[in-house]
Design a protein around this motif. Sequence first.
Motif, short mmCIF file in Angstrom:
data_model
loop_
_atom_site.label_atom_id
_atom_site.label_comp_id
_atom_site.label_asym_id
_atom_site.label_seq_id
_atom_site.Cartn_x
_atom_site.Cartn_y
_atom_site.Cartn_z
N VAL A 90 54.66 39.07 35.89
CA VAL A 90 55.50 39.49 37.24
C VAL A 90 54.34 40.22 38.03
CG1 VAL A 90 57.10 41.04 38.01
CG2 VAL A 90 57.62 39.84 35.96
N GLY A 91 53.64 40.94 37.49
CA GLY A 91 52.86 41.73 38.60
C GLY A 91 51.77 40.79 39.26
N VAL A 92 51.04 39.84 38.68
CA VAL A 92 50.30 38.89 39.48
C VAL A 92 50.78 38.16 40.56
CG1 VAL A 92 48.75 37.06 39.28
CG2 VAL A 92 48.49 38.78 37.58
N PRO A 93 52.16 37.50 40.47
CA PRO A 93 52.52 37.11 41.66
C PRO A 93 53.00 37.81 42.74
CG PRO A 93 53.58 36.12 39.63
CD PRO A 93 52.70 37.16 39.12
N LEU A 94 53.51 39.15 42.04
CA LEU A 94 54.00 40.30 43.37
C LEU A 94 52.67 40.54 44.08
CD1 LEU A 94 56.68 42.79 41.31
CD2 LEU A 94 57.03 40.96 43.28
N THR A 95 51.59 40.81 43.39
CA THR A 95 50.41 41.09 44.32
C THR A 95 50.03 40.21 45.00
OG1 THR A 95 48.79 40.44 42.53
CG2 THR A 95 49.59 42.93 42.35
N GLY A 96 50.24 38.66 44.86
CA GLY A 96 50.00 37.80 45.55
C GLY A 96 50.96 37.71 46.89
N GLU A 127 43.13 44.07 52.40
CA GLU A 127 41.88 43.99 51.35
C GLU A 127 42.62 44.89 50.11
OE1 GLU A 127 39.15 42.65 51.31
OE2 GLU A 127 39.46 41.80 53.17
N LEU A 128 43.40 45.62 50.27
CA LEU A 128 44.02 46.08 49.08
C LEU A 128 44.89 45.07 48.26
CD1 LEU A 128 44.98 48.55 47.05
CD2 LEU A 128 46.92 48.92 48.68
N GLY A 129 45.61 44.15 48.84
CA GLY A 129 46.24 43.31 48.24
C GLY A 129 45.43 42.03 47.43
N ARG A 130 44.20 41.89 48.28
CA ARG A 130 43.24 40.97 47.70
C ARG A 130 42.79 41.47 46.60
NH1 ARG A 130 40.29 39.82 52.09
NH2 ARG A 130 41.06 37.94 52.49
N ALA A 131 42.57 42.73 46.53
CA ALA A 131 41.71 43.47 45.30
C ALA A 131 42.78 43.58 44.07
CB ALA A 131 41.23 44.88 45.79
N LEU A 132 44.01 43.91 44.44
CA LEU A 132 45.07 44.04 43.42
C LEU A 132 45.16 42.68 42.72
CD1 LEU A 132 47.89 46.38 45.03
CD2 LEU A 132 46.32 46.71 43.04
N HIS A 133 45.45 41.44 43.77
CA HIS A 133 45.89 40.25 42.91
C HIS A 133 44.59 39.45 42.54
CE1 HIS A 133 47.88 36.35 42.86
NE2 HIS A 133 46.91 35.82 43.54
N PHE A 134 43.21 39.88 42.81
CA PHE A 134 41.87 39.38 42.17
C PHE A 134 42.02 40.16 40.85
CE2 PHE A 134 37.72 40.34 40.68
CZ PHE A 134 37.33 39.01 41.08
N PHE A 140 45.16 39.45 33.76
CA PHE A 140 46.10 38.60 32.87
C PHE A 140 45.47 37.42 32.17
CE2 PHE A 140 49.17 34.99 33.59
CZ PHE A 140 50.04 35.53 32.59
N LEU A 141 44.14 36.92 32.87
CA LEU A 141 43.51 35.76 32.10
C LEU A 141 42.89 36.41 30.85
CD1 LEU A 141 42.35 33.09 32.33
CD2 LEU A 141 40.35 33.83 33.45
N LEU A 142 42.41 37.65 30.91
CA LEU A 142 41.79 38.24 29.67
C LEU A 142 42.89 38.10 28.68
CD1 LEU A 142 39.25 39.64 28.50
CD2 LEU A 142 40.45 41.80 29.36
#
Length: 172
Positions: A90-96, A127-134, A140-142
């Motif tokens: 849920v978090g990764v798409p929301l940060t996207g 920039e905050l959005g970019r960093a959170l999504h990255f 998540f990949l980990l």
Amino acid sequence: MSVHWWMAGCYLILFCTGPIMARFPRDLPGRNALYDFHKSIAIISLILLAWRVITLVRVWGKKYAKRFPKTTPKWWQKTLLHLSLYILMVGVPLTGFFFSNSFQSNGVKLFGLVVPDLFSPNEDRVELGRALHFWSSYGFLLFVTYHTYQQWHYVRGTWRRWQGFLQGSRAR
């Protein structure tokens, strides 16, 4: 289980397209189409996630209504891993969404259909959005990698079944 594998396919596409498109220059033709495709697959994964959670809650309701599971350390490990995976799903798409919406209004489309903004545009938050999504994506990949490692015997068996299926269909 089929929803699990559909979602795994979506995440594989997202993990492959994300780093590639982030390196594209802004003026590259087709760049926006790849971004829209990436965002569309993310929305599809959220829809599949909702379906999966509803199914999971129904199954748990039937399974644990009679008897709660033994809470061993191994049970806690699996439960916390899966809880982390679901939070990140849920978090990764929301940060996207946060990143895209901060950058511009109506920046998220589902195969051309504009999705309403969840966040207001704000250049200061890009920039905050970019960093959170990255960072959430690589976190998540980990967790996905660890989950795959934990289930390696099952993954290997599934891969062998697919190979047998594909070889059998070629023989026809």
